[in-house]
Design a protein around this motif. Structure first.
Motif, mmCIF file in Angstrom:
data_model
loop_
_atom_site.group_PDB
_atom_site.id
_atom_site.type_symbol
_atom_site.label_atom_id
_atom_site.label_comp_id
_atom_site.label_asym_id
_atom_site.label_seq_id
_atom_site.Cartn_x
_atom_site.Cartn_y
_atom_site.Cartn_z
ATOM 1 N N ALA A 147 73.947 -82.304 70.711
ATOM 2 C CA ALA A 147 74.245 -82.443 69.351
ATOM 3 C C ALA A 147 74.908 -84.033 69.312
ATOM 4 C CB ALA A 147 75.209 -81.627 68.591
ATOM 5 N N ASP A 148 74.630 -84.758 68.364
ATOM 6 C CA ASP A 148 75.062 -86.027 68.073
ATOM 7 C C ASP A 148 76.466 -86.011 67.730
ATOM 8 O OD1 ASP A 148 72.557 -88.071 68.785
ATOM 9 O OD2 ASP A 148 71.739 -86.593 67.351
ATOM 10 N N GLY A 149 76.610 -85.098 67.168
ATOM 11 C CA GLY A 149 78.313 -84.859 66.625
ATOM 12 C C GLY A 149 78.298 -83.446 66.531
ATOM 13 N N VAL A 150 79.586 -82.978 66.734
ATOM 14 C CA VAL A 150 80.087 -81.451 66.155
ATOM 15 C C VAL A 150 81.324 -81.805 65.579
ATOM 16 C CG1 VAL A 150 80.823 -79.431 67.284
ATOM 17 C CG2 VAL A 150 79.170 -80.811 68.728
ATOM 18 N N VAL A 151 81.367 -81.018 64.270
ATOM 19 C CA VAL A 151 82.535 -80.772 63.624
ATOM 20 C C VAL A 151 82.830 -79.510 63.595
ATOM 21 C CG1 VAL A 151 83.126 -81.182 61.172
ATOM 22 C CG2 VAL A 151 81.607 -82.933 62.190
#
Length: 266
Positions: A147-151
């Motif tokens: 993933a490009d970003g994990v929140v």
């Protein structure tokens, strides 16, 4: 286009609700992929009275098709061919998850991650992944890595932060970029939580809005102003923040403080 992942530490309020709100408020074409090994929520919830057709095989069907493609028994497989529309605009689409958690072992998460990357780079789709609770043996690690970003979505309680600490510690070694989304439910402040959770950025703060949340989680009737509600406006800001997070360079690890059992931070 990019691939984003939302996760919880377990017992956190509304990671699926947040992911769904994010997809419905997204400015471009987007796929919401339910990849929680514990099972699907959107089809029997938000879409229960809003979708009348056949939902198709969803995630499990895509996973089987990808297995066949790898074995040379299936032509090129597209994520979008296994989705159903989330709204009347047909800009947000749902890849509904598994119904029986026992089927999670049949999913090759690495092949699925590859398929999501292709959907973002070849088909020009953004992909929002609801990965559910992380930290167990069934965590879809390959999705977090790609993933490009994990929140991580969590509330402001001591129990939430305590559960998040070890999971975020592990996430920092897996994911490229990690951020926090705080739900306004609990006594602890943003600065305090950031210090306890390794200095990770808080990309958004969402209101505690049970009435609007039930529209998303249970398919309750929505009031005319739902789309412009405080929850949906805040989720739009979350979308802007998560896209910004995905463009940032990876952050170095920062040591945080530990949670003191029984109350407070150290």
């Amino acid at each position: 286009m990019a691939v984003y992942c939302l996760v919880s530490a377990g017992g956190s309020p509304g990671v699926t609700t947040t992911a769904l709100a994010l997809a419905l408020s997204w400015p471009g074409e987007v796929v919401l992929a339910e990849c929680d090994p514990a099972g699907r929520r959107v089809l029997p919830g938000y879409l229960a009275q809003r979708f009348n057709g056949s939902p198709g095989p969803g995630l499990l069907g895509l996973a089987m098709a990808l297995d066949h493609q790898q074995a040379g028994r299936e032509p090129s497989v597209r994520v979008e061919d296994f989705t159903i529309p989330l709204d009347e605009r047909r800009r947000a689409w749902l890849l509904h998850g598994i119904r029986d958690p026992r089927h999670a072992g049949q999913v090759n998460w690495q092949l699925l991650a590859d398929a999501f990357i292709r959907a973002s780079t070849v088909s020009g789709l953004d992909v929002i992944i609801d990965a559910g609770r992380v930290g167990g043996s069934d965590t879809p690690t390959a999705l977090l890595q790609r993933a490009d970003g994990v929140v991580m979505v969590l509330g402001r309680s001591l129990a939430q932060v305590d559960a998040a600490q070890p999971r975020l510690d592990a996430l920092r070694s897996l994911a490229r970029r990690v951020g926090l989304c705080l739900i306004e439910s609990g006594p602890y402040g943003t600065r305090e939580i950031r210090k306890a959770l390794f200095g990770l950025p808080v990309v958004a703060e969402l209101p505690h809005a049970p009435g609007d949340a039930r529209v998303l989680s249970d398919g309750a009737s929505q009031r005319p102003s739902f789309r412009t509600s405080l929850l949906m406006r805040a989720t739009t800001q979350l979308g802007e923040a998560i896209r910004h997070l995905a463009r940032e360079p990876a952050r170095p690890a920062v040591l945080g403080r530990s949670v003191v059992p029984g109350g407070g931070f150290r």
